[in-house]
Design a protein around this motif. Sequence first.
Motif, PDB file in Angstrom:
ATOM      1  N   PHE A   8     120.918 -27.371  37.470  1.00 46.84           N
ATOM      2  CA  PHE A   8     119.816 -26.480  37.117  1.00 46.84           C
ATOM      3  C   PHE A   8     120.332 -25.057  37.307  1.00 46.84           C
ATOM      4  N   PHE A  11     123.202 -24.732  39.479  1.00 51.35           N
ATOM      5  CA  PHE A  11     123.138 -25.428  40.771  1.00 51.35           C
ATOM      6  C   PHE A  11     123.202 -26.938  40.540  1.00 51.35           C
ATOM      7  N   ALA A  13     122.253 -30.312  41.274  1.00 48.96           N
ATOM      8  CA  ALA A  13     121.283 -31.131  42.017  1.00 48.96           C
ATOM      9  C   ALA A  13     121.836 -32.536  42.233  1.00 48.96           C
ATOM     10  N   PRO A  32     118.283 -35.363  53.439  1.00 44.10           N
ATOM     11  CA  PRO A  32     117.508 -34.168  53.765  1.00 44.10           C
ATOM     12  C   PRO A  32     116.872 -33.531  52.530  1.00 44.10           C
ATOM     13  N   ASN A  33     115.971 -32.589  52.758  1.00 48.25           N
ATOM     14  CA  ASN A  33     115.323 -31.888  51.640  1.00 48.25           C
ATOM     15  C   ASN A  33     116.374 -31.304  50.712  1.00 48.25           C
ATOM     16  N   GLY A  34     116.131 -31.476  49.411  1.00 49.05           N
ATOM     17  CA  GLY A  34     117.055 -30.902  48.437  1.00 49.05           C
ATOM     18  C   GLY A  34     118.294 -31.738  48.182  1.00 49.05           C
ATOM     19  N   ALA A  35     118.357 -32.950  48.770  1.00 48.88           N
ATOM     20  CA  ALA A  35     119.549 -33.794  48.625  1.00 48.88           C
ATOM     21  C   ALA A  35     119.718 -34.321  47.202  1.00 48.88           C
ATOM     22  N   GLY A  36     118.605 -34.375  46.466  1.00 47.57           N
ATOM     23  CA  GLY A  36     118.681 -34.842  45.083  1.00 47.57           C
ATOM     24  C   GLY A  36     117.913 -36.122  44.806  1.00 47.57           C
ATOM     25  N   LYS A  37     117.086 -36.553  45.772  1.00 43.37           N
ATOM     26  CA  LYS A  37     116.383 -37.824  45.628  1.00 43.37           C
ATOM     27  C   LYS A  37     115.422 -37.813  44.434  1.00 43.37           C
ATOM     28  N   THR A  38     114.638 -36.739  44.343  1.00 41.44           N
ATOM     29  CA  THR A  38     113.676 -36.655  43.240  1.00 41.44           C
ATOM     30  C   THR A  38     114.402 -36.540  41.901  1.00 41.44           C
ATOM     31  N   THR A  39     115.458 -35.760  41.888  1.00 43.65           N
ATOM     32  CA  THR A  39     116.218 -35.600  40.651  1.00 43.65           C
ATOM     33  C   THR A  39     116.797 -36.947  40.210  1.00 43.65           C
ATOM     34  N   HIS A 197     110.914 -40.311  53.933  1.00 43.12           N
ATOM     35  CA  HIS A 197     111.465 -39.491  55.013  1.00 43.12           C
ATOM     36  C   HIS A 197     111.282 -40.141  56.383  1.00 43.12           C
TER      37      HIS A 197
HETATM   38  N1  LIG Z   1     113.632 -28.212  37.721  1.00 42.17           N
HETATM   39  C1  LIG Z   1     114.435 -27.649  38.616  1.00 42.17           C
HETATM   40  N2  LIG Z   1     114.915 -26.386  38.438  1.00 42.17           N
HETATM   41  C2  LIG Z   1     115.741 -25.823  39.333  1.00 42.17           C
HETATM   42  N3  LIG Z   1     116.144 -26.424  40.456  1.00 42.17           N
HETATM   43  C3  LIG Z   1     115.697 -27.661  40.705  1.00 42.17           C
HETATM   44  C4  LIG Z   1     114.822 -28.341  39.809  1.00 42.17           C
HETATM   45  N4  LIG Z   1     114.557 -29.562  40.326  1.00 42.17           N
HETATM   46  C5  LIG Z   1     115.230 -29.649  41.488  1.00 42.17           C
HETATM   47  N5  LIG Z   1     115.906 -28.516  41.718  1.00 42.17           N
HETATM   48  C6  LIG Z   1     116.783 -28.247  42.871  1.00 42.17           C
HETATM   49  O1  LIG Z   1     117.685 -29.325  42.985  1.00 42.17           O
HETATM   50  C7  LIG Z   1     117.883 -29.675  44.354  1.00 42.17           C
HETATM   51  C8  LIG Z   1     117.567 -31.143  44.544  1.00 42.17           C
HETATM   52  O2  LIG Z   1     116.170 -31.306  44.481  1.00 42.17           O
HETATM   53  P1  LIG Z   1     115.416 -32.687  44.652  1.00 42.17           P
HETATM   54  O3  LIG Z   1     113.973 -32.390  44.462  1.00 42.17           O
HETATM   55  O4  LIG Z   1     116.022 -33.711  43.784  1.00 42.17           O
HETATM   56  O5  LIG Z   1     115.715 -33.036  46.185  1.00 42.17           O
HETATM   57  P2  LIG Z   1     114.984 -34.092  47.108  1.00 42.17           P
HETATM   58  O6  LIG Z   1     116.065 -34.846  47.802  1.00 42.17           O
HETATM   59  O7  LIG Z   1     114.010 -34.893  46.333  1.00 42.17           O
HETATM   60  O8  LIG Z   1     114.251 -33.171  48.141  1.00 42.17           O
HETATM   61  P3  LIG Z   1     112.857 -33.390  48.912  1.00 42.17           P
HETATM   62  O9  LIG Z   1     113.149 -34.395  49.977  1.00 42.17           O
HETATM   63  O10 LIG Z   1     112.579 -32.045  49.478  1.00 42.17           O
HETATM   64  O11 LIG Z   1     111.850 -33.840  47.918  1.00 42.17           O
HETATM   65  C9  LIG Z   1     116.995 -28.753  45.175  1.00 42.17           C
HETATM   66  O12 LIG Z   1     117.799 -27.721  45.685  1.00 42.17           O
HETATM   67  C10 LIG Z   1     115.993 -28.225  44.178  1.00 42.17           C
HETATM   68  O13 LIG Z   1     115.601 -26.909  44.518  1.00 42.17           O
END
Ligand SMILES: Nc1ncnc2c1ncn2[C@@H]1O[C@H](COP(=O)(O)OP(=O)(O)OP(=O)(O)O)[C@@H](O)[C@H]1O
Length: 239
Positions: A8, A11, A13, A32-39, A197
């Motif tokens: 993104f 960056f 992800a 941890p937060n931001g690790a990429g799980k949601t992505t 979590h």
């Molecule tokens: N649409 C987007 N645009 C820009 N950056 C993004 C986007 N989606 C995710 N990110 C970034 O990508 C990284 C991974 O995000 P992601 O949501 O996948 O993490 P996560 O492991 O699910 O975190 P959490 O536990 O906080 O939900 C984060 O730094 C987030 O800010």
Amino acid sequence: MEDVSVSFDGFRALNHLSLYIDDGELRCLIGPNGAGKTTLMDVITGKTKPDSGSVFFGQTIDLLELDEPAIAQAGICRKFQKPSVFDALTVFENLELALKTDKRTWPTLFHKLNSEQRDRIQDVLQTIALPAQQRQLAGALSHGQKQWLEIGMLLMQDPKVMLVDEPIAGMTHQEVERTAELLLSLQGQHSIVVVEHDMEFVRSIARKVTVLHEGSVLTEGTMDEVQNDPRVIQVYLGG
Ligand SMILES: Nc1ncnc2c1ncn2[C@@H]1O[C@H](COP(=O)(O)OP(=O)(O)OP(=O)(O)O)[C@@H](O)[C@H]1O
């Protein structure tokens, strides 16, 4: 999925991430937060297309060639954190509606439920432990019961893969235990990927845990193995 990267605005992800889920497996994904799980979940469901890598469902279905509805149709469904049941309908009607949105049974939209469909709804009601509430409005259910109903709505489609995002957020202790039982009862028939979590909850359901960090798999193993892994400890403590 193999060697998947998603950026993104420069960056990363997901960073050359490879993950393999077996048929019928219950896998927990932590990090941890931001690790990429949601992505990662977004890539599997087609919401986000990776910059590179491959994502296959079984041997033959290339998910990168399918759009979101086609991926859902292929049997991959997702349960978001916030329940989205229809409050003004009964529990039974919510499940009925989920059945009717199944394209394979589309013609039944205009017919009464047949006995097979009624049996199916009753089966799912048993699975989600809500048979006694079937005539209640969904809006009157507790938060935990709404979550189970939504899982039930997904089950009506008989998905092959269920992606479950933070299932126990906001639940009481008893609801958490019941949710663990529910997810454990589903493994075998469905592949389930749970992002969570709460480590105690993960410990109670996980056979295998995958730890993500900075868009890659840091390690995989049993809960004991990953919790004792110095790299995992360091990542979680921010050391
Ligand atoms: N649409 C987007 N645009 C820009 N950056 C993004 C986007 N989606 C995710 N990110 C970034 O990508 C990284 C991974 O995000 P992601 O949501 O996948 O993490 P996560 O492991 O699910 O975190 P959490 O536990 O906080 O939900 C984060 O730094 C987030 O800010």
